[in-house]
Design a protein around this motif. Structure first.
Motif, PDB file in Angstrom:
ATOM      1  N   ALA A   1       0.838  -1.201   0.000  1.00 15.15           N
ATOM      2  CA  ALA A   1       0.000   0.000   0.000  1.00 15.15           C
ATOM      3  C   ALA A   1       0.874   1.253   0.000  1.00 15.15           C
ATOM      4  CB  ALA A   1      -0.924  -0.001   1.218  1.00 15.15           C
TER       5      ALA A   1
ATOM      6  N   VAL B   1       2.310   1.875  -3.447  1.00 16.83           N
ATOM      7  CA  VAL B   1       1.309   2.433  -4.361  1.00 16.83           C
ATOM      8  C   VAL B   1       1.067   3.903  -4.036  1.00 16.83           C
ATOM      9  CG1 VAL B   1      -1.115   2.342  -5.040  1.00 16.83           C
ATOM     10  CG2 VAL B   1       0.186   0.230  -4.830  1.00 16.83           C
TER      11      VAL B   1
ATOM     12  N   MET C   1       0.478   6.944  -6.662  1.00 17.16           N
ATOM     13  CA  MET C   1      -0.400   8.089  -6.374  1.00 17.16           C
ATOM     14  C   MET C   1       0.411   9.378  -6.242  1.00 17.16           C
ATOM     15  SD  MET C   1      -2.988   6.168  -3.730  1.00 17.16           S
ATOM     16  CE  MET C   1      -4.447   7.196  -3.777  1.00 17.16           C
TER      17      MET C   1
ATOM     18  N   MET D   1      -1.324  17.685   0.519  1.00 18.30           N
ATOM     19  CA  MET D   1      -1.804  16.336   0.190  1.00 18.30           C
ATOM     20  C   MET D   1      -1.290  15.331   1.221  1.00 18.30           C
ATOM     21  SD  MET D   1      -3.395  17.307  -2.362  1.00 18.30           S
ATOM     22  CE  MET D   1      -3.225  18.889  -3.139  1.00 18.30           C
TER      23      MET D   1
ATOM     24  N   THR E   1      -3.263  15.740   4.293  1.00 17.59           N
ATOM     25  CA  THR E   1      -4.623  15.209   4.131  1.00 17.59           C
ATOM     26  C   THR E   1      -4.615  13.700   4.282  1.00 17.59           C
ATOM     27  OG1 THR E   1      -4.995  16.969   2.540  1.00 17.59           O
ATOM     28  CG2 THR E   1      -6.626  15.212   2.634  1.00 17.59           C
TER      29      THR E   1
ATOM     30  N   GLY F   1      -6.242  11.194   7.230  1.00 20.79           N
ATOM     31  CA  GLY F   1      -7.101  10.032   6.999  1.00 20.79           C
ATOM     32  C   GLY F   1      -6.648   8.836   7.818  1.00 20.79           C
TER      33      GLY F   1
ATOM     34  N   PHE G   1      -8.561   7.051  11.004  1.00 13.83           N
ATOM     35  CA  PHE G   1      -8.809   5.608  10.990  1.00 13.83           C
ATOM     36  C   PHE G   1      -8.212   4.950  12.244  1.00 13.83           C
ATOM     37  CE2 PHE G   1      -7.305   1.323   9.636  1.00 13.83           C
ATOM     38  CZ  PHE G   1      -8.556   0.733   9.604  1.00 13.83           C
TER      39      PHE G   1
ATOM     40  N   LEU H   1     -10.490   5.390  15.093  1.00 17.30           N
ATOM     41  CA  LEU H   1     -11.596   4.417  15.002  1.00 17.30           C
ATOM     42  C   LEU H   1     -11.165   3.067  15.579  1.00 17.30           C
ATOM     43  CD1 LEU H   1     -14.378   3.469  13.688  1.00 17.30           C
ATOM     44  CD2 LEU H   1     -13.005   2.842  11.725  1.00 17.30           C
ATOM     45  N   VAL H   2      -9.994   2.583  15.150  1.00 19.73           N
ATOM     46  CA  VAL H   2      -9.554   1.253  15.572  1.00 19.73           C
ATOM     47  C   VAL H   2      -9.172   1.253  17.056  1.00 19.73           C
ATOM     48  CG1 VAL H   2      -7.796  -0.514  15.235  1.00 19.73           C
ATOM     49  CG2 VAL H   2      -8.790   0.630  13.262  1.00 19.73           C
TER      50      VAL H   2
ATOM     51  N   TRP I   1      -8.271  13.987  -2.714  1.00 16.22           N
ATOM     52  CA  TRP I   1      -7.702  13.375  -1.505  1.00 16.22           C
ATOM     53  C   TRP I   1      -8.687  13.449  -0.341  1.00 16.22           C
ATOM     54  CZ3 TRP I   1      -3.869  10.112  -0.827  1.00 16.22           C
ATOM     55  CH2 TRP I   1      -2.861  10.037  -1.799  1.00 16.22           C
ATOM     56  N   LEU I   2      -9.429  14.561  -0.255  1.00 14.08           N
ATOM     57  CA  LEU I   2     -10.438  14.656   0.815  1.00 14.08           C
ATOM     58  C   LEU I   2     -11.491  13.574   0.642  1.00 14.08           C
ATOM     59  CD1 LEU I   2     -11.237  18.424   1.470  1.00 14.08           C
ATOM     60  CD2 LEU I   2     -10.163  16.784   2.993  1.00 14.08           C
TER      61      LEU I   2
ATOM     62  N   LEU J   1     -11.057  10.707  -0.827  1.00 15.59           N
ATOM     63  CA  LEU J   1     -10.442   9.427  -0.476  1.00 15.59           C
ATOM     64  C   LEU J   1     -10.381   9.269   1.041  1.00 15.59           C
ATOM     65  CD1 LEU J   1      -7.592   9.003  -3.091  1.00 15.59           C
ATOM     66  CD2 LEU J   1      -9.919   8.124  -3.118  1.00 15.59           C
ATOM     67  N   LEU J   2     -10.201  10.385   1.754  1.00 11.67           N
ATOM     68  CA  LEU J   2     -10.185  10.335   3.220  1.00 11.67           C
ATOM     69  C   LEU J   2     -11.517   9.791   3.748  1.00 11.67           C
ATOM     70  CD1 LEU J   2      -8.691  13.178   5.366  1.00 11.67           C
ATOM     71  CD2 LEU J   2     -10.728  12.012   6.114  1.00 11.67           C
TER      72      LEU J   2
ATOM     73  N   ILE K   1     -11.583   6.132   3.170  1.00 10.95           N
ATOM     74  CA  ILE K   1     -10.819   5.374   4.166  1.00 10.95           C
ATOM     75  C   ILE K   1     -11.724   5.065   5.354  1.00 10.95           C
ATOM     76  CG2 ILE K   1      -8.939   5.492   5.867  1.00 10.95           C
ATOM     77  CD1 ILE K   1      -7.344   7.165   3.919  1.00 10.95           C
ATOM     78  N   MET K   2     -12.483   6.066   5.791  1.00 12.51           N
ATOM     79  CA  MET K   2     -13.345   5.853   6.945  1.00 12.51           C
ATOM     80  C   MET K   2     -14.494   4.909   6.613  1.00 12.51           C
ATOM     81  SD  MET K   2     -11.746   7.232   9.199  1.00 12.51           S
ATOM     82  CE  MET K   2     -12.838   7.000  10.577  1.00 12.51           C
TER      83      MET K   2
ATOM     84  N   GLY L   1     -12.992   1.668   6.463  1.00  9.19           N
ATOM     85  CA  GLY L   1     -12.447   1.454   7.801  1.00  9.19           C
ATOM     86  C   GLY L   1     -13.469   0.838   8.738  1.00  9.19           C
ATOM     87  N   GLY L   2     -14.721   1.282   8.643  1.00  8.41           N
ATOM     88  CA  GLY L   2     -15.766   0.720   9.485  1.00  8.41           C
ATOM     89  C   GLY L   2     -15.935  -0.770   9.239  1.00  8.41           C
TER      90      GLY L   2
ATOM     91  N   PHE M   1     -13.636  -2.825   7.951  1.00 10.88           N
ATOM     92  CA  PHE M   1     -12.436  -3.511   8.451  1.00 10.88           C
ATOM     93  C   PHE M   1     -12.516  -3.694   9.962  1.00 10.88           C
ATOM     94  CE2 PHE M   1     -10.300  -2.050   4.457  1.00 10.88           C
ATOM     95  CZ  PHE M   1      -9.926  -3.301   4.017  1.00 10.88           C
ATOM     96  N   MET M   2     -12.989  -2.648  10.635  1.00  6.75           N
ATOM     97  CA  MET M   2     -13.101  -2.694  12.093  1.00  6.75           C
ATOM     98  C   MET M   2     -14.074  -3.805  12.510  1.00  6.75           C
ATOM     99  SD  MET M   2     -11.882  -1.218  14.714  1.00  6.75           S
ATOM    100  CE  MET M   2     -12.088  -2.464  15.964  1.00  6.75           C
TER     101      MET M   2
ATOM    102  N   PHE N   1      -6.646   3.922  -5.076  1.00 11.20           N
ATOM    103  CA  PHE N   1      -7.239   3.726  -3.751  1.00 11.20           C
ATOM    104  C   PHE N   1      -8.029   2.416  -3.707  1.00 11.20           C
ATOM    105  CE2 PHE N   1     -10.874   3.879  -0.949  1.00 11.20           C
ATOM    106  CZ  PHE N   1     -10.262   4.112   0.257  1.00 11.20           C
TER     107      PHE N   1
ATOM    108  N   ILE O   1      -5.752  -0.340  -3.254  1.00 10.40           N
ATOM    109  CA  ILE O   1      -5.208  -0.447  -1.893  1.00 10.40           C
ATOM    110  C   ILE O   1      -6.213  -1.154  -0.978  1.00 10.40           C
ATOM    111  CG2 ILE O   1      -4.581   0.907   0.145  1.00 10.40           C
ATOM    112  CD1 ILE O   1      -3.292   2.895  -1.812  1.00 10.40           C
TER     113      ILE O   1
END
Lengths: 102, 249
Positions: free
Chosen positions: A55, A58, A63, A72, A75, A79, A83, A86-87, B45-46, B48-49, B52-53, B56-57, B59-60, B228, B231
């Motif tokens: 990852a 990549v 990217m 960037m 940003t 992210g 995350f 969250l975990v 990118w925002l 993609l952020l 991710i979440m 992410g949920g 995956f969690m 993305f 990934i």
């Protein structure tokens, strides 16, 4: 504005992309092969570790994050940070909910 | 840095014009082309952020339930085909490479290569979904699709005598594994399908000369999206296919 902001963003030559492609394929092959070996508790660690390496390759090269502006990078870091909240918060609750009962 | 890219990059969009004129693709609310490009990239990118979440949920949820119902997740995971998963991973990595070459071709304004790259990416994406379809069909045949035809029979009375059967209680939880399997790979496949639709549009527009005129933001940002999605699969593959082969006793 600094002069760098007026440059077109640089890219890597195709040679870099091919090297990254080979690396990704080799890592995936290693990852798949490792799944057939019994390495005990190391199995998931190796599998997810190699996935993380893939990852990162990549993200940095395909990217172009390596050549992108700080905005960037920040940003993307935000992210990952969100995350991780969250975990980590969920797992903190998970392991401490029945504290002492197990 | 590639000398070609620099040459293409420094080809001043103001060339041959008065200095107060600007290229047709520069929107009036941006000062420079570079600022416009940077803004579009930041927006991507925002987005993609948030993605991710979103993943992410899932995956969690997988992480927690795998801890709770470990034997069920191990048994269910071992019904998947590692070979098909690995082939799909390779195909997706190849499509990432062709997409990157597409972005590169747009940058150096090579329309032919751009179209070839986008076409190959499209083809590899379709192959990925085809193999995914074969896997889904296997699940259907084995009665492993939650809510459709789910049966714990395979896990309570395994056909292979070397496989230890699960208790009926624990076997119930294999359905949770397959629910997460279909939710995660299904959401991933949906992202791929959306990506393929956008690829078709990009192919059509690039055939008309778009993206190779110095304004390649759209291709750049689609590349970010496509990578993305790759990934996400990079993590789905070990989690769903690989890490449960040798359970801790």
């Amino acid at each position: 504005m600094s002069s760098t902001e007026h440059q077109q963003h640089p890219t890597s030559p195709p040679r870099t992309y091919i090297l990254i492609l080979l690396a990704l394929l080799v890592f995936t092959a290693i990852n798949t092969g490792a799944a057939y070996l019994n390495l005990g508790f190391l199995n998931p660690i190796i599998a997810l570790g190699i996935a993380c390496v893939n990852a990162v390759l990549v993200i940095l090269f395909y990217m172009h994050l390596r050549y992108s502006s700080r905005l960037m990078k920040l940003t993307f870091a935000a992210g990952i940070f969100t995350f991780m909240i969250l975990v980590i918060m969920t797992l903190t609750d998970y392991i401490s909910r029945g504290w002492g009962l197990w | 840095m590639d000398s070609h890219a620099i040459a293409a990059g420094t080809a001043d969009p103001h060339e041959g014009h008065e200095s107060n004129e600007h290229p047709p693709y520069l929107r009036h609310h941006f000062v420079t082309v570079e600022q416009q490009r940077e803004t579009a990239s930041f927006g991507m990118w925002l987005f993609l952020l948030t993605e991710i979440m979103f993943f992410g949920g899932l995956f969690m949820a997988y992480l927690l339930y795998r801890n709770w119902y470990y034997p069920a997740f191990v048994a269910a995971s071992n019904t998947l085909s590692i070979q098909l998963g690995a082939i799909n991973t390779g195909i997706l990595i190849l499509s990432c490479f062709t997409m990157t070459m597409g972005v590169y071709s747009a940058e150096i304004r090579n329309r032919k290569n751009l179209m070839i790259s986008l076409g190959l990416t499209l083809l590899l994406g379709v192959i990925f979904l085809g193999i995914k379809g074969v896997e889904y069909h296997q699940k259907y045949v084995e009665h492993h699709i939650p809510g459709l035809n789910f049966s714990v029979e395979d896990f309570v009375h395994p056909a292979d005598p070397h496989t230890a059967p699960l208790t009926p209680d624990m076997a119930q939880h294999t359905e949770l594994y397959f629910f997460l399997y279909f939710a995660m790979t299904g959401m991933h496949a949906l992202h791929m399908i959306i990506g393929l639709c956008i690829l078709l549009a990009l192919l059509y527009r690039s055939s008309q000369g778009a993206y190779t005129n110095g304004h390649s933001s759209t291709v750049d940002n689609f590349g970010l999206y496509w990578h993305f999605v790759d990934i996400v699969w990079t993590f789905l593959f070990p989690l769903l296919y690989l890490i449960n082969r040798h359970p801790l006793s």
